[in-house]
Design an enzyme around this catalytic site. Structure first.
Site, PDB file in Angstrom:
ATOM      1  N   ASN A 145       0.734  -1.269  -0.017  1.00 56.13           N
ATOM      2  CA  ASN A 145      -0.142   0.147  -0.096  1.00 56.13           C
ATOM      3  C   ASN A 145       0.784   1.498  -0.076  1.00 56.13           C
ATOM      4  OD1 ASN A 145      -1.953  -1.880   0.099  1.00 56.13           O
ATOM      5  ND2 ASN A 145      -2.586  -1.428   2.271  1.00 56.13           N
ATOM      6  N   THR A 190     -16.073  29.529 -39.917  1.00 54.77           N
ATOM      7  CA  THR A 190     -16.650  29.326 -38.482  1.00 54.77           C
ATOM      8  C   THR A 190     -17.957  28.355 -39.006  1.00 54.77           C
ATOM      9  OG1 THR A 190     -17.881  31.289 -38.476  1.00 54.77           O
ATOM     10  CG2 THR A 190     -15.708  31.301 -37.319  1.00 54.77           C
ATOM     11  N   SER A 321      -7.866   2.356 -50.934  1.00 54.92           N
ATOM     12  CA  SER A 321      -9.147   1.671 -51.238  1.00 54.92           C
ATOM     13  C   SER A 321      -8.500   0.202 -51.992  1.00 54.92           C
ATOM     14  CB  SER A 321      -9.951   2.339 -51.999  1.00 54.92           C
ATOM     15  OG  SER A 321     -11.043   1.380 -52.446  1.00 54.92           O
TER      16      SER A 321
END
Length: 455
Positions: A145, A190, A321
């Protein structure tokens, strides 16, 4: 006791058969059988193995200095610890990183390996614990501990240096791109809508700045982990330690590690509180949230190559791919995104585990250490890959940036102080409705675009 099959060791539960030359003992063997959880041994994190040996070395020295451990035993333990600190015998630290018992299996793995290495150096067989015992000698004046919490703090601090180095390198890579792209005018956005003009350099410099903030933050919060409860033993009462031990052992550990460690001011509190890890994990989460947002931006800015934004080009890493020829995906930012998602989940685990302690101990420390280290190691790897295989090779598509800027309506913001907000809004709407540029819209209503700064 030996047999043709191995050596037999006993504990309070019964007998266990071990290989003759195993450096670990009965309690480690039971942990191997009880916790086949992740398949990741504690040796996967060499910083933890080294930290355990540093703690045991400091304890042995302090016990010898205070007269509660024979000097020859202390020297044998110290030599064993030095070998482990140097990188030897790490494979013998074999218990799973996930375990019940608040780290007892980890502590006993260390005690048994160090004991058997010391016995070997003293000319005795492995397991001959009457000459030097894992608990009575290696673990003297200690408890799991206080040993385990101290060791996981040291291990975290040790690996943090690697993480901060990788973070600093990534910051510098973004900063260098900010300088290289300082002349590239583009559209600022934004809410995914055109907003105002900016430069690509400003965008990349912003990436560097937001990550750089967390270098000092992580260093500051790391100092929380330098307060240790070593010397408190079971619950912080210092039970089974000689007078003066607690302060002396932390001083000895500071010398062994080269770190400025501080004894906890309240050892009872320190035996159950994991607030330092909560704060440190939270700081790591802050880093990955920022980093994931940046990777999202890199993917958006490089989208296309012809039907997306296409303002930057990421260095091609691999074919994208199995069906679409020539497709190249942003695989490096993608993997970093996933690392960040994992880290955010790990932070929740740390939070719940820190809350789950009861009374004088938190038994959930193993998962806290595991998840903090998992975050730090994968994040470090991710940042290294992002730096070398992505950011350093990014190029600006200047023609595309100019094209989008020219065709956008972002310059309307610059007109507002000159012609007024309403008039600028009408110009913007005219350009959008008629599919023309803002400069052309000015000409249409009889305004001099050049005089308004749109030439």
């Amino acid at each position: 006791m030996k047999s043709s099959m191995g050596r037999v060791e006993r504990d309070s539960i019964g007998e266990v058969m071990l290989p003759h030359h195993a450096l670990w003992g009965v309690q480690t063997q039971r942990a191997l059988e009880n916790f086949p959880i992740t398949g990741i041994p504690i040796s996967h994190y060499p910083e933890l193995v080294v930290a355990l040996a540093q703690v045991k070395r400091a304890c042995a020295q302090t016990n010898a200095d205070l007269g509660v451990l024979a000097r020859d035993k202390a020297e044998a333990i110290t030599a064993a610890c030095d070998a482990i600190i140097a990188g030897d015998h790490h494979a013998a630290f074999c218990v799973d990183v996930m375990q019940g018992g608040a780290g007892t299996s980890t502590n006993m793995n260390a005690n048994e390996v160090i004991a058997n290495l010391a016995l070997q150096a003293m000319g005795h067989d492995h397991g001959a614990y009457r000459h030097l015992h894992p608990n009575d000698d290696v673990n003297r004046s200690q408890s799991t501990n206080d040993v385990y919490p101290t060791a996981i703090r040291l291990a975290t601090l040790s690996y943090a240096e690697t993480l901060l180095s990788s973070l600093s390198t990534l910051v510098e890579a973004f900063r260098a791109k900010g300088e290289a792209f300082a002349h590239v005018q583009k559209v600022g956005r934004t809410q995914l809508q055109d907003a105002v003009p900016m430069t690509l350099g400003q965008e990349f410099h912003g990436f560097a700045t937001t990550l750089a903030e967390d270098i000092d933050r992580l260093r500051d919060l790391g100092r929380l982990l330098t307060e240790v409860n070593l010397g408190g033993t079971a619950i912080g009462t210092r039970i089974n330690t000689p007078d003066g031990y607690a302060a002396a052992v932390v001083d000895a550990l500071s010398k062994v590690t080269g770190r400025d460690l501080t004894p906890a001011s309240d050892l009872i509190e320190a035996s159950s509180d994991l607030g330092g890890f909560v704060m440190y994990s939270s700081a790591l989460k802050r880093v990955v949230i920022k980093l994931s947002k940046i990777c999202n931006d890199l993917r958006l800015l490089s989208s296309g190559p012809r039907a997306g934004l296409g303002e930057i080009t990421l260095p091609p890493a691999q074919a994208g791919s199995s069906i679409m020829p020539g497709k190249v995906n942003p695989v490096i930012p993608e993997v970093v995104n996933q690392i960040c998602f994992q880290a955010i989940g790990n932070d929740l685990t740390v939070t719940m585990a820190a809350e789950a302690g009861q009374l004088q101990l938190n038994a959930m420390e193993p998962v806290i250490f595991y998840k903090v280290m998992e975050t730090m190691t994968t994040l470090t790897g991710g940042m290294d890959v992002l730096t070398t295989r992505c950011v350093q090779g990014i190029t600006a598509n200047e023609a595309r940036c100019a094209e989008l800027l020219e065709g956008s309506l972002v310059l309307a913001t610059l007109l507002a102080p000159v012609v007024g907000y309403d008039a600028a809004a009408r110009l913007s709407k005219t350009a959008l409705t008629d599919g023309i540029t803002l400069r052309e819209a000015c000409s249409k209503v009889g305004l001099d675009a050049g005089a308004l700064g749109l030439a």
